[in-house]
Write a protein that holds these residues in place. Structure first.
Motif, PDB file in Angstrom:
ATOM      1  N   LEU A   1       0.845  -1.208   0.000  1.00 18.83           N
ATOM      2  CA  LEU A   1       0.000   0.000   0.000  1.00 18.83           C
ATOM      3  C   LEU A   1       0.870   1.244   0.000  1.00 18.83           C
ATOM      4  CD1 LEU A   1      -3.177   0.817   2.009  1.00 18.83           C
ATOM      5  CD2 LEU A   1      -1.198   2.335   2.261  1.00 18.83           C
ATOM      6  N   THR A   2       0.499   2.194  -0.840  1.00 26.43           N
ATOM      7  CA  THR A   2       1.087   3.520  -0.700  1.00 26.43           C
ATOM      8  C   THR A   2       0.047   4.573  -1.036  1.00 26.43           C
ATOM      9  OG1 THR A   2       3.083   4.851  -1.020  1.00 26.43           O
ATOM     10  CG2 THR A   2       2.125   3.900  -3.008  1.00 26.43           C
ATOM     11  N   GLY A   3       0.396   5.818  -0.758  1.00 26.51           N
ATOM     12  CA  GLY A   3      -0.513   6.914  -1.047  1.00 26.51           C
ATOM     13  C   GLY A   3       0.283   8.176  -1.302  1.00 26.51           C
ATOM     14  N   LEU A   4      -0.318   9.076  -2.051  1.00 22.99           N
ATOM     15  CA  LEU A   4       0.289  10.396  -2.235  1.00 22.99           C
ATOM     16  C   LEU A   4      -0.753  11.436  -1.887  1.00 22.99           C
ATOM     17  CD1 LEU A   4       1.986   8.491  -4.329  1.00 22.99           C
ATOM     18  CD2 LEU A   4       2.817  10.679  -5.135  1.00 22.99           C
ATOM     19  N   GLN A   5      -0.285  12.509  -1.294  1.00 24.48           N
ATOM     20  CA  GLN A   5      -1.205  13.601  -1.001  1.00 24.48           C
ATOM     21  C   GLN A   5      -1.611  14.273  -2.300  1.00 24.48           C
ATOM     22  OE1 GLN A   5      -0.479  16.418   2.211  1.00 24.48           O
ATOM     23  NE2 GLN A   5       1.527  15.470   2.363  1.00 24.48           N
TER      24      GLN A   5
ATOM     25  N   MET B   1      -3.622   4.791  -2.728  1.00 22.05           N
ATOM     26  CA  MET B   1      -4.580   5.731  -2.150  1.00 22.05           C
ATOM     27  C   MET B   1      -4.280   7.182  -2.541  1.00 22.05           C
ATOM     28  SD  MET B   1      -5.223   6.207   1.913  1.00 22.05           S
ATOM     29  CE  MET B   1      -3.834   7.306   2.036  1.00 22.05           C
TER      30      MET B   1
ATOM     31  N   ALA C   1      -4.350  10.550  -0.796  1.00 25.60           N
ATOM     32  CA  ALA C   1      -4.451  11.038   0.585  1.00 25.60           C
ATOM     33  C   ALA C   1      -5.041  12.446   0.564  1.00 25.60           C
ATOM     34  CB  ALA C   1      -3.084  10.991   1.261  1.00 25.60           C
TER      35      ALA C   1
ATOM     36  N   HIS D   1      -5.149  14.118   4.049  1.00 20.18           N
ATOM     37  CA  HIS D   1      -3.821  14.653   4.398  1.00 20.18           C
ATOM     38  C   HIS D   1      -3.572  15.981   3.683  1.00 20.18           C
ATOM     39  CE1 HIS D   1      -2.428  10.584   5.945  1.00 20.18           C
ATOM     40  NE2 HIS D   1      -2.011  11.436   6.864  1.00 20.18           N
TER      41      HIS D   1
ATOM     42  N   TYR E   1      -1.058  14.091  11.861  1.00 17.30           N
ATOM     43  CA  TYR E   1      -0.911  13.510  10.519  1.00 17.30           C
ATOM     44  C   TYR E   1      -0.360  12.073  10.534  1.00 17.30           C
ATOM     45  CZ  TYR E   1       1.300  13.905   5.769  1.00 17.30           C
ATOM     46  OH  TYR E   1       1.717  13.743   4.489  1.00 17.30           O
TER      47      TYR E   1
ATOM     48  N   MET F   1      -1.935   8.548   8.832  1.00 14.23           N
ATOM     49  CA  MET F   1      -1.163   7.711   7.907  1.00 14.23           C
ATOM     50  C   MET F   1      -1.011   6.288   8.468  1.00 14.23           C
ATOM     51  SD  MET F   1       2.314   8.611   5.950  1.00 14.23           S
ATOM     52  CE  MET F   1       3.483   7.359   5.414  1.00 14.23           C
TER      53      MET F   1
ATOM     54  N   ASP G   1      -4.154   4.560   7.655  1.00 13.97           N
ATOM     55  CA  ASP G   1      -4.170   4.203   6.223  1.00 13.97           C
ATOM     56  C   ASP G   1      -3.486   2.858   6.004  1.00 13.97           C
ATOM     57  OD1 ASP G   1      -5.084   6.817   5.778  1.00 13.97           O
ATOM     58  OD2 ASP G   1      -3.109   7.576   5.166  1.00 13.97           O
ATOM     59  N   ILE G   2      -2.353   2.724   6.643  1.00 13.39           N
ATOM     60  CA  ILE G   2      -1.498   1.553   6.396  1.00 13.39           C
ATOM     61  C   ILE G   2      -2.031   0.316   7.128  1.00 13.39           C
ATOM     62  CG2 ILE G   2       0.825   0.615   6.807  1.00 13.39           C
ATOM     63  CD1 ILE G   2       1.870   3.555   6.492  1.00 13.39           C
TER      64      ILE G   2
ATOM     65  N   VAL H   1       5.321  -0.824   2.331  1.00 14.82           N
ATOM     66  CA  VAL H   1       4.897   0.536   1.974  1.00 14.82           C
ATOM     67  C   VAL H   1       6.002   1.202   1.146  1.00 14.82           C
ATOM     68  CG1 VAL H   1       4.057   2.739   2.890  1.00 14.82           C
ATOM     69  CG2 VAL H   1       3.734   0.658   4.226  1.00 14.82           C
TER      70      VAL H   1
ATOM     71  N   GLN I   1       9.616   9.734   4.060  1.00 12.88           N
ATOM     72  CA  GLN I   1       8.464   9.115   4.724  1.00 12.88           C
ATOM     73  C   GLN I   1       8.856   7.949   5.639  1.00 12.88           C
ATOM     74  OE1 GLN I   1       5.239  10.277   4.571  1.00 12.88           O
ATOM     75  NE2 GLN I   1       6.195  11.974   3.473  1.00 12.88           N
TER      76      GLN I   1
ATOM     77  N   HIS J   1       7.498   8.180   9.060  1.00 14.67           N
ATOM     78  CA  HIS J   1       6.059   7.965   9.168  1.00 14.67           C
ATOM     79  C   HIS J   1       5.704   6.479   9.181  1.00 14.67           C
ATOM     80  CE1 HIS J   1       5.152  12.284   7.608  1.00 14.67           C
ATOM     81  NE2 HIS J   1       5.279  12.244   8.919  1.00 14.67           N
TER      82      HIS J   1
HETATM   83  N1  TRP Z   1       2.310  11.139   4.054  1.00 15.15           N
HETATM   84  C1  TRP Z   1       2.557  10.698   2.719  1.00 15.15           C
HETATM   85  C2  TRP Z   1       3.282  11.795   1.949  1.00 15.15           C
HETATM   86  O1  TRP Z   1       3.216  12.945   2.255  1.00 15.15           O
HETATM   87  C3  TRP Z   1       1.304  10.351   1.983  1.00 15.15           C
HETATM   88  C4  TRP Z   1       0.594   9.214   2.613  1.00 15.15           C
HETATM   89  C5  TRP Z   1      -0.575   9.285   3.331  1.00 15.15           C
HETATM   90  C6  TRP Z   1       0.982   7.848   2.599  1.00 15.15           C
HETATM   91  N2  TRP Z   1      -0.933   8.042   3.733  1.00 15.15           N
HETATM   92  C7  TRP Z   1      -0.017   7.146   3.315  1.00 15.15           C
HETATM   93  C8  TRP Z   1       2.063   7.152   2.058  1.00 15.15           C
HETATM   94  C9  TRP Z   1       0.066   5.766   3.521  1.00 15.15           C
HETATM   95  C10 TRP Z   1       2.126   5.783   2.262  1.00 15.15           C
HETATM   96  C11 TRP Z   1       1.154   5.087   2.982  1.00 15.15           C
HETATM   97  O2  TRP Z   1       3.902  11.475   1.019  1.00 15.15           O
END
Ligand code: TRP
Ligand code: ADP
Length: 312
Positions: A7-11, A40, A42, A45, A127, A131, A134-135, A143, A149, A152
């Protein structure tokens, strides 16, 4: 046997740049077919920094287009928007009630803002726990993220351990995946490339925009080669070839930058073309489907969480 979870995400806080691509999207794309994969947006975020609703709305669509253009097949990954899955903010609250203020005060995003004398909102402060939610909701194993990151993901592990120690084993401890040699892609000013520093090489810019960004990369003449130019060049061209190119063009920064523009353009053009054919309706359909799947998985987890903490 179930596959491990990625899993990953970008704002969705602005136009993506090549640091985002090489730090997070490409590692995801390289791995995702061997995993149960989640990608995802985000968007909650992003609210820590963005207050313009039109920009918020637009960026969400743009980021999903970027994901699809980067080669993620929505049939093989669950692509979803954080705000459509209520379990994320719900679990974040539970984690907020488990971790201490001094622990969150060590968070880089928060510390950096305070160090710059800027006002940090409470969302930025907590924040890392959003996150973590999310994970952890998806029993994520891996991740893929950029170096910035790493902390995080450590925080997500800490949240899992705190929860498990307090209420019994429910969450898996995830690991970050940071691509070797990519950790931090430098921006045109030599600092970390970031949407918030105006030092980016845009991922989906036109060739002219790429050229403008590359020509503005700061070079320093102290070493054998312009390190900031080279650090970007090695992402798109084999290093053995680069050694000879940079060797025979020592001091000729203009020629090296021109080659970088050509190489970057060759690398990015196919994705740029693909992106042009993706519509907002495609994005809406992908998010609808992904949101439904993410809600099913996360809601099942939340039922266990609510029981474990005693509210159900
Ligand atoms: N905080 C991450 C960023 O700024 C974005 C993010 C939010 C993220 N939730 C996540 C990355 C979960 C990985 C997994 O890049
Ligand atoms: P930005 O700093 O541009 O706002 P984000 O914080 O939204 O970027 O980061 C999204 C993802 O891209 C994260 O996994 C992050 O680690 C990665 N990333 C961002 N900038 C870089 C960079 N310069 N080098 C490598 N990875 C990066």
């Amino acid at each position: 046997m179930n596959k491990p979870v990625l899993l990953t995400g970008l704002q969705s806080s602005g136009e993506l740049h090549i640091g985002n691509y090489f730090g997070a999207i490409k590692p995801f794309v390289d791995l995702y077919e061997a995993y149960d994969s989640y990608l995802m947006v985000a968007d909650y975020h992003a609210l820590t920094s963005l207050k313009d609703p039109e920009a918020v709305r637009k960026n969400i669509v743009e980021v999903v287009k970027d994901y699809l253009a980067s080669g993620v097949d929505p049939k093989k990954a669950i692509i979803f928007k954080q705000s459509t899955v209520p379990a994320h903010t719900e679990l974040a609250w539970i984690f907020d009630c488990l971790v201490s203020v001094p622990f969150l005060m060590q968070g880089h995003a928060y510390k950096d803002k305070v160090a710059k004398g800027l006002e940090a909102n409470a969302g930025l402060f907590t924040y890392p726990m959003l996150m973590a939610a999310d994970i952890l909701l998806y029993d994520t194993d891996v991740v893929p993220v950029g170096e910035d990151q790493r902390q995080h993901v450590e925080y997500a592990r800490e949240a899992a351990v705190k929860f498990n120690n307090t209420y019994g084993e429910l969450f898996k401890e995830p690991k970050e995946k940071i691509l070797s040699g990519v950790g931090v892609v430098p921006g045109t000013d030599g600092k970390k490339m970031s949407k918030s520093y105006k030092n980016t090489v845009p991922l989906f810019g036109t060739k002219d925009e790429l050229a403008k960004a590359v020509m503005s990369i700061v070079t320093d003449s102290s070493g054998d080669r312009p390190e900031n130019v080279y650090a970007i060049h090695k992402l798109v061209r084999d290093e053995t070839e680069l050694t000879s190119i940079y060797g025979s063009n020592q001091g000729n920064y203009k020629a090296l930058k021109e080659m970088l523009i050509e190489d970057l353009d060759r690398y990015l053009a196919p994705m740029r073309e693909k992106r042009a054919s993706i519509t907002s309706a495609d994005v809406a359909a992908v998010l609808e489907d992904g949101g439904r799947q993410a809600r099913a998985v996360s809601e099942a987890k939340m039922e266990k969480v609510r029981k474990a903490v005693g509210v159900a």
